[in-house]
Scaffold this active site. Sequence first.
Site, PDB file in Angstrom:
ATOM      1  N   HIS A 106       0.867  -1.092   0.193  1.00  0.00           N
ATOM      2  CA  HIS A 106      -0.015   0.141  -0.017  1.00  0.00           C
ATOM      3  C   HIS A 106       0.874   1.087  -0.183  1.00  0.00           C
ATOM      4  CE1 HIS A 106       0.199   1.062   4.505  1.00  0.00           C
ATOM      5  NE2 HIS A 106      -0.022  -0.097   4.739  1.00  0.00           N
ATOM      6  N   ASP A 125       5.652   1.731   7.278  1.00  0.00           N
ATOM      7  CA  ASP A 125       4.360   1.188   7.057  1.00  0.00           C
ATOM      8  C   ASP A 125       3.679   2.278   5.833  1.00  0.00           C
ATOM      9  OD1 ASP A 125       1.755   0.169   7.047  1.00  0.00           O
ATOM     10  OD2 ASP A 125       1.294   0.681   8.790  1.00  0.00           O
ATOM     11  N   GLU A 128      -5.319   1.517   2.006  1.00  0.00           N
ATOM     12  CA  GLU A 128      -5.205   0.459   2.766  1.00  0.00           C
ATOM     13  C   GLU A 128      -5.650   0.847   4.341  1.00  0.00           C
ATOM     14  OE1 GLU A 128      -3.297  -2.452   5.575  1.00  0.00           O
ATOM     15  OE2 GLU A 128      -2.868  -0.462   5.556  1.00  0.00           O
ATOM     16  N   GLU A 129      -5.132   1.779   4.653  1.00  0.00           N
ATOM     17  CA  GLU A 129      -4.949   2.388   6.282  1.00  0.00           C
ATOM     18  C   GLU A 129      -6.527   2.744   6.488  1.00  0.00           C
ATOM     19  OE1 GLU A 129      -2.839   1.666   8.155  1.00  0.00           O
ATOM     20  OE2 GLU A 129      -0.868   1.707   7.184  1.00  0.00           O
ATOM     21  N   ASP A 166       3.743  -6.013   3.317  1.00  0.00           N
ATOM     22  CA  ASP A 166       3.443  -5.162   4.423  1.00  0.00           C
ATOM     23  C   ASP A 166       4.448  -5.338   5.688  1.00  0.00           C
ATOM     24  OD1 ASP A 166       2.224  -2.861   5.705  1.00  0.00           O
ATOM     25  OD2 ASP A 166       0.276  -3.517   5.171  1.00  0.00           O
ATOM     26  N   HIS A 201       2.299   2.258  13.287  1.00  0.00           N
ATOM     27  CA  HIS A 201       1.302   3.108  13.348  1.00  0.00           C
ATOM     28  C   HIS A 201       1.631   4.296  14.345  1.00  0.00           C
ATOM     29  CE1 HIS A 201      -2.018   0.587  11.088  1.00  0.00           C
ATOM     30  NE2 HIS A 201      -0.939   1.067  10.372  1.00  0.00           N
TER      31      HIS A 201
HETATM   32 CO    CO Z   1      -0.399   0.286   8.452  1.00  0.00          CO
HETATM   33 ZN    ZN Z   2       0.727  -1.437   6.331  1.00  0.00          ZN
END
Ligand code: CO
Ligand code: ZN
Length: 333
Positions: A65, A166, A196-197, A219, A305
């Site tokens: 992503h 990420d 994606e998030e 990922d 995150h």
């Molecule tokens: Co993520």
């Molecule tokens: Zn990710």
Amino acid sequence: MRALIEELCSVFGPSGQEERIREAIVDHLDGLVDEMRTDRLGNLIAVKRPSASGERGKRIMLAAHMDEIGVMVTHVDAQGFCRFTTFVGVLKNTLWARRALFAVGVDGALGRAGPPPARERPTPQKLFLDVGADSKEDARVQVGDTAVFRSSFGAVGDRLFAANLDDRIGCAVLIETLRELESSPHEILAVFTAQEEVGARGATTAGYGLDPEIILAIDVTATGDFPQATPMEVALGKGVAIKVMDRRMIAHPKVRGWLEDTAQAFDIPYQLEVLEFGSTDASAVQVSRAGVPAGTVSIPCRYVHTPSQVADYNDALGAVRLLVNALSGEYPS
Ligand code: CO
Ligand code: ZN
């Protein structure tokens, strides 16, 4: 690939605003694939047709992503301070005192109502963005504008530090895989996904549209190797992680076995991953149409995150080696 990771981490691209990061990736794919297009949701789809004929050649979708976590302005007050909401994946207690950057180049500092907290970790309700304005009129941002977290890219030895490893590190792994893959019996559908998030929305439509026979997501995954981490086997620098299960996906045993067998055959260090929170694009494609056998190649990453993420470069190199070797050969019968 190290320079590529750093470059991709420097590009603005929160969920729903993937234009700039997509452009940056397109530049690197030139000459590596047979076909490239952007679909209606903003996914970048790069196709590499089979170069060797093999009986067990498959249509394999690889997904990394492009989007990164961020915050969206919900209200600008009379003094020019911005209140905001967070995208789904943001760990809300990690925001205080961070720096944020808007598409228009406006910098923001995450301030907090009241004196600096001694113990409490403030929630978004108590936080605001100071965008250098004295009034609402003066603020160069408005409701609906999105900011991403920014800190300078750093490296200590092979440990890499950035706010958005990420999944920019996964995008770099996918680009590098396409670069190093000399021949494959498979049709490779490399998708740099959007949104994606906020719930694998890009992967949902791309998976439906492409109708692949196998889906592999690339990922980051969490680790259990820092003080008081949630117990988990995965650690930085111990190799690429092959996912067994996460919150929304159980890897297909044959796909997982294919990856494990490849890692063993080519002496690629790997770790088996069971992630008790979070998921990837593979979960969305797995349940597309009549179902798609799924697996995930993960790059271990601490503090996912949060605005301070850490990964080990060698694990990313291992991910490339695993993908290149798996895709060069035939899928097990
Ligand atoms: Co993520
Ligand atoms: Zn990710």
